[in-house]
Write an enzyme that holds these catalytic residues in place. Structure first.
Site, PDB file in Angstrom:
ATOM      1  N   SER A   1       0.819  -1.123  -0.047  1.00 27.14           N
ATOM      2  CA  SER A   1      -0.156   0.076   0.026  1.00 27.14           C
ATOM      3  C   SER A   1       0.588   1.344   0.116  1.00 27.14           C
ATOM      4  CB  SER A   1      -1.006   0.033   1.264  1.00 27.14           C
ATOM      5  OG  SER A   1      -0.199   0.261   2.539  1.00 27.14           O
ATOM      6  N   ASP A   2       0.256   2.362  -0.570  1.00 29.86           N
ATOM      7  CA  ASP A   2       0.917   3.513  -0.167  1.00 29.86           C
ATOM      8  C   ASP A   2       0.495   4.059   1.345  1.00 29.86           C
ATOM      9  OD1 ASP A   2       2.460   6.033  -0.647  1.00 29.86           O
ATOM     10  OD2 ASP A   2       1.239   6.497  -2.235  1.00 29.86           O
ATOM     11  N   LEU A   3       1.438   4.970   1.705  1.00 28.34           N
ATOM     12  CA  LEU A   3       1.269   5.260   3.378  1.00 28.34           C
ATOM     13  C   LEU A   3       0.020   5.684   3.589  1.00 28.34           C
ATOM     14  CD1 LEU A   3       2.938   5.428   5.881  1.00 28.34           C
ATOM     15  CD2 LEU A   3       3.345   8.037   5.024  1.00 28.34           C
ATOM     16  N   ASN A   4      -0.765   4.745   4.533  1.00 28.37           N
ATOM     17  CA  ASN A   4      -1.901   4.905   5.302  1.00 28.37           C
ATOM     18  C   ASN A   4      -3.060   4.601   4.061  1.00 28.37           C
ATOM     19  OD1 ASN A   4      -0.770   5.415   7.787  1.00 28.37           O
ATOM     20  ND2 ASN A   4      -0.679   7.540   7.469  1.00 28.37           N
ATOM     21  N   SER A   5      -2.650   4.399   3.127  1.00 28.34           N
ATOM     22  CA  SER A   5      -3.986   3.938   2.073  1.00 28.34           C
ATOM     23  C   SER A   5      -4.999   2.931   2.513  1.00 28.34           C
ATOM     24  CB  SER A   5      -3.407   3.522   0.699  1.00 28.34           C
ATOM     25  OG  SER A   5      -2.931   2.590   0.499  1.00 28.34           O
TER      26      SER A   5
END
Length: 797
Positions: free
Chosen positions: A322-326
């Site tokens: 994932s991208d950060l906090n996605s």
């Protein structure tokens, strides 16, 4: 003896470590997963059978890495935060451990140089191996789009400049250098390349992309994957490449970073996915999802993207992160999940394997498993993909690196020279009225003016670490290096990028008046500072009420409503132009800007994007004729935001003019001038009997007085097709060096995959019919053209 050796490695003592044993047990007593000679799949199966659910979840949770070490003088040790994370969360991955920037609060004082970075990762690995039940090494991921984002590394031009070279071979060489610098410091995964199709120049992350054309992006992406991963990720100098961001992230509504994307499946397949497919076919081992949704489905929980397309259609063999906090964003941003556990379940069930952030994900995923929302089979599948990388990299046999090698290999003379080479090839000559350029080295005096003339961080772009004094050559320093002490150099900053409180336009005018020529360096900046606020994803937070404005007007989170030069820059340019002195405008920036006035009034313009640490030397090479520029625009430059979108390969029907202006960009995709002139002749097209390939040849001659390079571009138009296609589409390109008077025959081979379209039945097909082939120096400068015929259609899937 073994423990003493490992302890010495942790302290960073220099000796050969390539054949050191990590496990002292007799081979017959080794667990299967620790047997280096056993098949990887058998080792994965054995290790999974020994792991608890909590340990498995820990392997795919990736907390922030920079709090995981403590620096004590010339030594580094693991922090209490890492010990706690390992004990409570069974951490198996870290992200950006060596990252340094204002967001991480890591500076030249408290951050790590390459030698200490190697010691830090060794300490982390040593503690993880020796203080956990199963001794699983940590997989360390690092930001690496235009150089490893760590202190002391080589800073190359940002991706928009890399693609402007139109030279995949050079970019592959650069990628090898980035990979080596990352790996010898203990990193295993490099975040890059960014393959987003940039069709919205107001978007803050244009600088991180390779531009507006999926074919150009595909060739750059393949080059990055080949360079970063090499022939073996167990080489000690290669890393796993990570494609960013799947998918359609680069054309958000209104230019708002992470906003929704509304497009059809055919458009998605025809334009937004081919570059990812090409990189997957090149063997990439990691893919990152994007923040946006596509037609209402967030990319981090999009089963069609992550399973049907990525794995089933393309045969992807790596892991998805994932991208950060996605993942948490499925609840907080997209509002498609009611709870954190539901968000975790949606993501992993859709095919997302690992979470970047780790904060809260482990608990959420465990809750989802307890609630029956996620099966152990799904969990094991995700964990196995991460473990497979660890086994293939040889981390179970040797998770350590040699600090002395890091000290020697990172940012050495060879890599600094390569940074200059990439920067030179990326520079685009936009205008050269009356051959003002190149400037004479015998000028008695020259004025160097502008906010980007002598600002180290403004020429480096986003995702850049703090730089030690002398590491970065600015334009002012590059001109000084070029001219020595024989020329009087009159430098005045003139103004800031945005702030208008300290402009010194009168001083700039005075400097110009007493000089024989003027070099003005304007544009933008992605330079983060410690006054800027950052949201939890790391993107900058725009605050228009701050009294002292930073220069930052680009970079993640800094979307624009206009593309005008900000602050007093245009005012400064107009004032200097009134002096009547010959002016060269050099642009350092991360996105297309409004250049209408400059294009009409300034005699010479160079576009250098963010040229990296050697940008000043590279620009001076071009200014004074030691290098003939051949960079080409990888994204069109509009005349107005009212024209947007203005990318060259829009579908039919052709655009008509507006009341206020025409619909053409100021400078089109593929555009770039030279100090010499090239002639295109003798276009020949030959189709083979089986219609498998179309062979194209042209004769190219340098008819000017200077040696130079030309970027030959092949474009295609469908005379008729079953679905609406672009008015023209880049097929092939080649950067060619020719001495004055030299001629070469340039050959291209067009394959079925180059002609395929996503037809009405959602199938890839090469349709029978007549095709129009165009050859030229830009998308809007066609020199030769001719039709060819494909007699039989072919379904490719």
């Amino acid at each position: 003896m073994i423990k003493r050796i490992q302890f010495a490695i942790g302290l960073g003592l220099a000796f050969s470590i390539s054949h050191l044993p990590v496990f002292a047990q007799n081979k017959s007593t080794l667990p299967l997963y620790k047997n280096a000679k056993a098949p990887v799949e058998s080792r994965i199966k054995d290790l999974l059978s020994r792991m608890t659910v909590e340990e498995k979840v820990g392997q795919i949770s990736m907390p922030l890495g920079w709090p995981m070490y403590n620096k004590n003088g010339n030594e580094v040790e693991v922090s209490e935060a890492f010990k706690k994370s390992l004990k409570e969360s069974y951490t198996g991955m870290l992200w950006a451990t060596l990252r340094a920037d204002p967001w991480t609060k890591k500076t030249l004082a408290n951050g790590l140089n390459p030698e200490l970075a190697a010691k830090a990762t060794n300490a982390i690995q040593k503690y993880a191996v020796e203080n956990t039940r199963l001794g699983i090494p940590i997989l360390i991921s690092e930001e690496a789009p235009h150089g490893h984002m760590a202190i002391g590394t080589t800073v190359f031009p940002t991706s928009i400049g890399q693609s402007s070279t139109f030279n995949p071979e050079l970019i592959e060489k650069m990628a090898r250098a980035i990979a080596e610098e990352t790996r010898v410091q203990g990193g295993h995964v490099g975040y890059g390349p960014v393959l987003d199709l940039a069709r919205e120049p107001r978007w803050s992350r244009v600088e991180e992309t390779y531009g507006e054309d999926h074919v150009l992006i595909s060739r750059m992406g393949e080059a990055m994957v080949r360079g970063m991963q090499g022939k073996s990720i167990n080489s000690g100098v290669n890393v796993v490449a990570t494609l960013k961001h799947l998918a359609a992230y680069g054309a958000p509504e209104g230019g708002h970073n992470g906003s929704s994307i509304n497009l059809g499946l055919r458009t998605l397949h025809q334009f937004y996915l081919p570059q990812f497919k090409a990189a997957v076919k090149a063997g990439v081992l990691s893919v990152m999802t994007s923040y946006n949704s596509i037609d209402g489905i967030p990319c981090s929980s999009n089963e069609m993207l992550l399973k049907d397309i990525l794995i089933k259609d393309w045969g992807f063999k790596g892991f998805v992160v994932s991208d950060l906090n996605s993942i948490s964003g499925l609840k907080s941003n997209h509002h498609v999940a009611r709870t954190a556990a539901e968000a975790a379940a949606m993501a992993i069930n859709a095919g997302l394997d690992a979470d970047l952030s780790g904060i809260g994900y482990g608990k959420a995923l465990l809750d989802a498993i307890k609630q029956g929302k996620v099966s152990i089979k799904v969990l094991d599948s995700a964990v196995s993909k991460v473990l497979r990388i660890k086994f293939r990299m040889g981390l179970f046999e040797n998770p350590y690196v040699d600090p002395q090698v890091a000290k020697q290999k990172v940012r050495n003379e060879e890599k600094i020279g390569l940074a200059r080479e990439v920067a030179r090839e990326s520079i685009i000559l936009l205008k050269n009225q009356n051959q003002l350029l190149p400037l004479s080295k015998k000028l008695k005096s020259i004025a160097v003016i502008g906010p980007n003339a002598d600002n180290v961080y403004n020429q480096l772009g986003d995702y850049t670490a703090p730089q030690a004094a002398g590491n970065v050559i600015t334009v002012l320093q590059g001109i000084k290096n070029k001219l020595g002490e024989t020329t009087q150099i009159n430098y005045v900053k003139g103004c800031a990028i945005r702030d208008t409180l300290s402009s010194e336009i009168e001083n700039a005018v005075m400097a110009a008046k007493k000089s024989d020529a003027v070099v003005m360096v304007l544009g933008g900046s992605s330079a983060r500072d410690f006054k800027t606020e950052y949201i939890e994803t790391g993107a900058a937070k725009v605050n228009a009420k701050v009294e002292a404005l930073s220069d930052m007007e680009s970079g993640e989170g800094y979307d624009r409503a206009t593309l005008d030069l900000m602050g007093d820059q245009l005012k400064l340019l107009k004032a200097v132009m009134k002096t009547g002195k010959p002016v060269v405008l050099v642009l350092i920036k991360g996105r297309p800007l409004n250049l209408n006035w400059a294009a009409e009034n300034v005699p010479a313009i160079l576009d250098a994007w963010y040229p990296g640490q050697e940008g000043g030397n590279a620009i001076a090479d071009v200014l004074f004729g030691d290098y003939n520029p051949a960079g080409r625009l990888s994204i069109s430059v509009p005349k107005s935001v009212g024209q947007l979108p203005v990318y060259y390969n829009a579908r039919y029907p052709e655009k008509h003019d507006y009341i206020e202006m025409d619909a053409k960009p100021l400078y089109p995709f593929g555009y770039g001038l030279s100090y010499t002139t090239f002639a295109y002749q003798n276009l020949k097209i030959a189709t083979n009997p089986g219609q498998k390939t179309v062979n194209v040849k042209i004769d190219l001659k340098n008819i000017g007085s200077a040696d130079g390079e030309e970027v030959v571009q092949l474009y295609l138009r469908h005379h008729q097709s079953s679905v609406v296609m672009p008015v023209k589409q880049l097929l092939k390109f080649k950067r060619v060096a020719l001495k004055s008077g030299e001629q070469k025959t340039i050959a291209f081979s067009i394959n079925p995959s180059d002609l395929e379209i996503y037809n009405q039945k959602m199938q890839w097909e090469v349709e029978a019919g007549t095709y129009h082939l165009m050859v030229g120096s830009s998308s809007d400068d066609i020199q030769l053209e001719k039709d060819f015929v494909v007699h039989h259609s072919a379904i490719l899937r």
